[in-house]
Design a protein around this motif. Structure first.
Motif, short mmCIF file in Angstrom:
data_model
loop_
_atom_site.label_atom_id
_atom_site.label_comp_id
_atom_site.label_asym_id
_atom_site.label_seq_id
_atom_site.Cartn_x
_atom_site.Cartn_y
_atom_site.Cartn_z
N GLN A 1 0.82 -1.20 0.00
CA GLN A 1 0.00 0.00 0.00
C GLN A 1 0.86 1.25 0.00
OE1 GLN A 1 -2.67 -0.32 3.29
NE2 GLN A 1 -3.65 -2.19 2.56
N ALA A 2 2.07 1.18 -0.62
CA ALA A 2 2.98 2.34 -0.59
C ALA A 2 2.45 3.50 -1.39
CB ALA A 2 4.35 1.91 -1.14
N ALA A 3 1.62 3.20 -2.42
CA ALA A 3 1.13 4.29 -3.27
C ALA A 3 0.01 5.07 -2.62
CB ALA A 3 0.64 3.72 -4.61
N GLN A 4 -0.60 4.54 -1.60
CA GLN A 4 -1.70 5.24 -0.94
C GLN A 4 -1.15 6.29 0.02
OE1 GLN A 4 -4.50 2.58 0.82
NE2 GLN A 4 -4.66 1.25 -0.99
N ALA A 5 -1.69 7.50 -0.11
CA ALA A 5 -1.18 8.60 0.70
C ALA A 5 -1.64 8.49 2.16
CB ALA A 5 -1.63 9.93 0.12
N ASN A 6 -2.89 8.10 2.34
CA ASN A 6 -3.45 8.03 3.70
C ASN A 6 -3.45 6.59 4.22
OD1 ASN A 6 -4.01 10.82 3.72
ND2 ASN A 6 -5.94 10.45 2.59
N GLU A 7 -2.30 6.05 4.36
CA GLU A 7 -2.17 4.67 4.84
C GLU A 7 -2.52 4.62 6.33
OE1 GLU A 7 1.32 1.35 5.57
OE2 GLU A 7 1.70 3.11 4.32
N PRO A 8 -3.44 3.73 6.71
CA PRO A 8 -3.82 3.64 8.13
C PRO A 8 -2.68 3.08 8.98
CG PRO A 8 -4.84 1.87 6.89
CD PRO A 8 -4.19 2.77 5.88
N GLN A 9 -2.53 3.61 10.15
CA GLN A 9 -1.50 3.14 11.07
C GLN A 9 -2.04 2.02 11.96
OE1 GLN A 9 1.70 4.29 11.08
NE2 GLN A 9 1.09 5.47 9.25
N VAL A 10 -1.12 1.18 12.43
CA VAL A 10 -1.52 0.14 13.38
C VAL A 10 -1.88 0.81 14.71
CG1 VAL A 10 -0.78 -1.93 14.60
CG2 VAL A 10 0.02 -1.51 12.27
N PRO A 11 -3.09 0.52 15.24
CA PRO A 11 -3.50 1.19 16.48
C PRO A 11 -2.50 0.89 17.61
CG PRO A 11 -5.34 -0.01 15.50
CD PRO A 11 -4.11 -0.41 14.74
N PRO A 12 -2.35 1.84 18.54
CA PRO A 12 -1.41 1.60 19.65
C PRO A 12 -1.95 0.52 20.59
CG PRO A 12 -2.65 3.62 20.02
CD PRO A 12 -2.99 3.17 18.62
N LEU A 13 -1.05 -0.15 21.27
CA LEU A 13 -1.42 -1.16 22.26
C LEU A 13 -1.95 -0.51 23.53
CD1 LEU A 13 1.56 -3.71 22.05
CD2 LEU A 13 -0.78 -4.05 21.22
N LEU A 14 -2.91 -1.17 24.16
CA LEU A 14 -3.32 -0.75 25.49
C LEU A 14 -2.18 -1.00 26.47
CD1 LEU A 14 -6.98 -2.12 25.91
CD2 LEU A 14 -6.28 0.26 25.85
N PHE A 15 -2.05 -0.14 27.45
CA PHE A 15 -1.08 -0.39 28.52
C PHE A 15 -1.83 -0.63 29.82
CE2 PHE A 15 -1.67 4.20 28.32
CZ PHE A 15 -1.89 4.54 29.64
N ALA A 16 -1.24 -1.45 30.68
CA ALA A 16 -1.90 -1.86 31.91
C ALA A 16 -1.66 -0.86 33.03
CB ALA A 16 -1.41 -3.24 32.33
N GLY A 17 -2.72 -0.52 33.73
CA GLY A 17 -2.57 0.29 34.93
C GLY A 17 -2.19 -0.55 36.14
#
Length: 462
Positions: A125-141
């Motif tokens: 998907q290199a040609a796509q300008a708005n490539e979605p990012q991998v969501p961040p991981l939850l961190f534990a409290g």
């Protein structure tokens, strides 16, 4: 015939205790089924709803015992307890409804998969300008740590059996014990918020009966039946972990670490849990109730019977009334003074009423439990109080006595007692007949109630 019927009745009663197991014997393959629930699972599902779920991470809930299964045939590499403690804990956290659990046990696999997602998107998907990012991981409290810290085998073993005229049966049992610790740690400060300790016993039972009998000449009948039932270790570990999660939630709510949903009232649940915890703290390893005996003295009233062992046959049990006073030197040792009136009888040959005075030193075997055996011994004086004695015979005797009893503490101020005592008179004239070289003696049996008075010096308020 009556004894044989009694044996058969006793064996039938034994098998009724495990009739469910015996009547559901496996005779065919069974399909896979949903895993069993424990008594603690239902309690988890009834917890009040949280104001907000707590995000927790569980890296590892390990078997810290290092034990392998016992084997009589040789070495074995099978562990004594399950190695899946982390999976059991995560399932218990989900059942409680209070926690959002994030993957940490195999975090390396998760991170690798996320890297594969990134590289795949970059490549295709290199040609796509708005490539979605991998969501961040939850961190534990909160991090949950701990493990299975001990697995003790054969903490209690026992059994019983009987056999008569070729008909018999027996029962045996064994109790093991598994112990876990679960602690909650704040990831922002490293502070240990709560530490929960839970133990669970594991019961194994076996019942068997057999018949070995000649039914007629050269015709031997032989039969046997039995059943063994073992509580699964995995279910015991599961119940202990679920109980620890329940305690973590309730104690956390009680101390304000986390909050219940608005409108929920956890007061009755907290009170019930704290009462259970208080009762558990008052029990020892073998389920005996621990108590603190604060009284310094007691006054007892006892009723029972006396049985002579003298020169006549067929002794009869005569009535006994006794009043005694005990002064405690500490929780275990005491001095006892008593007065009694009783009758010794070998009707129709002999009957005599006596009054006795006793002085004893006593020892309470289990002073910190509500049910305790005790032993006491000492000396005393005996006096005949009616006119049945022939002329020239002694009516008074010095004696020694020793005995064994049980005391049950109903409350701080009252106890129940059962006691048996052997009395030695150093005389062969107790029944007014001198015969042989053996002195006469008698036995006292009694049950009674004691009223506990005063307080130990160390327990008095200043």
């Amino acid at each position: 015939m009556n004894i044989r019927n009694l044996c058969l009745t006793a064996l039938s009663s034994l098998f009724c205790l495990s009739c469910s197991t015996y009547l559901n014997q496996p005779v065919d393959f069974r399909e896979a089924r949903i895993g069993e629930k424990t008594a603690a699972t239902e309690k988890l599902s009834k917890l009040p709803e949280p104001a907000e779920k707590v995000v927790v991470g569980v890296y590892n809930f390990r078997d810290l015992t290092g034990q392998y299964k016992a084997s009589q045939t040789g070495s074995t590499f099978s562990t004594a307890v399950t190695q899946g403690g982390t999976a059991i804990l995560i399932n218990a956290l989900e059942d409680s409804g209070w926690f959002t659990t994030i993957e940490r046990e195999n975090i390396g696999n998760l991170l690798n998969e996320r890297n594969i997602i990134r590289s795949t998107r970059q490549e295709y998907q290199a040609a796509q300008a708005n490539e979605p990012q991998v969501p961040p991981l939850l961190f534990a409290g909160v991090l949950l740590e701990g493990g299975i810290v001990s697995y003790d085998t054969n903490i209690i073993t026992g059994g019983m059996g009987a056999r008569y005229f070729g008909i018999g049966g027996s029962t045996q049992y064994r109790q093991d014990r598994v112990t876990i610790y679960l602690r909650a740690i704040s990831t922002s400060s490293g502070k240990i918020l709560k530490n929960i300790y839970v133990s669970k016993t594991i019961l194994s039972q076996s019942l068997d009966a057999s018949l070995f009998k000649y039914v007629k000449f050269q015709r031997l009948m032989e039969a046997e039946v039995g059943v063994t039932r073992n509580e699964p270790v995995q279910l015991a570990v599961t119940e202990a972990i679920e109980k620890a999660v329940e305690g973590l939630v309730i104690e956390g709510v009680e101390e304000g670490i986390w909050q219940v949903k608005e409108g929920e009232n956890p007061d009755s649940l907290i009170q019930s849990y704290m009462k259970e915890k208080q009762e558990a703290e008052m029990e020892n390893l073998y389920n005996g109730k621990l108590v603190q005996r604060t009284h310094s003295s007691s006054l007892g009233i006892n009723l029972g019977g006396s049985l002579i062992s003298g020169d006549f046959n067929s002794p009869e049990l005569g009535p006994l009334v006794k009043v005694d006073f005990s002064q405690y030197l500490n929780n275990s040792f005491y001095i006892n003074l008593g007065g009694s009136a009783f009758e010794l009888s070998n009707n129709p040959d002999f009957s005599q009423k006596y009054a006795g005075l006793d002085a004893n030193a006593g020892f309470l075997v289990l002073p910190n439990e509500d049910l305790s055996p005790f032993i006491q011994a000492g000396g005393g004086y005996l006096l005949g109080i009616d006119s049945n004695a022939p002329d020239g015979n002694d009516k008074s005797f010095f004696k020694a006595q020793y005995g064994l009893g049980l005391e049950y503490l109903l409350g701080p101020k009252i106890s129940l007692k059962a006691f048996a005592e052997h009395n030695i008179t150093f005389s062969d004239q107790l029944d007014y007949v001198i015969n042989g070289n053996r002195d006469d003696h008698y036995f006292n049996f009694s049950i009674g109630i004691s009223f506990n008075l005063g307080a130990m010096p160390s327990t008095k308020s200043n």
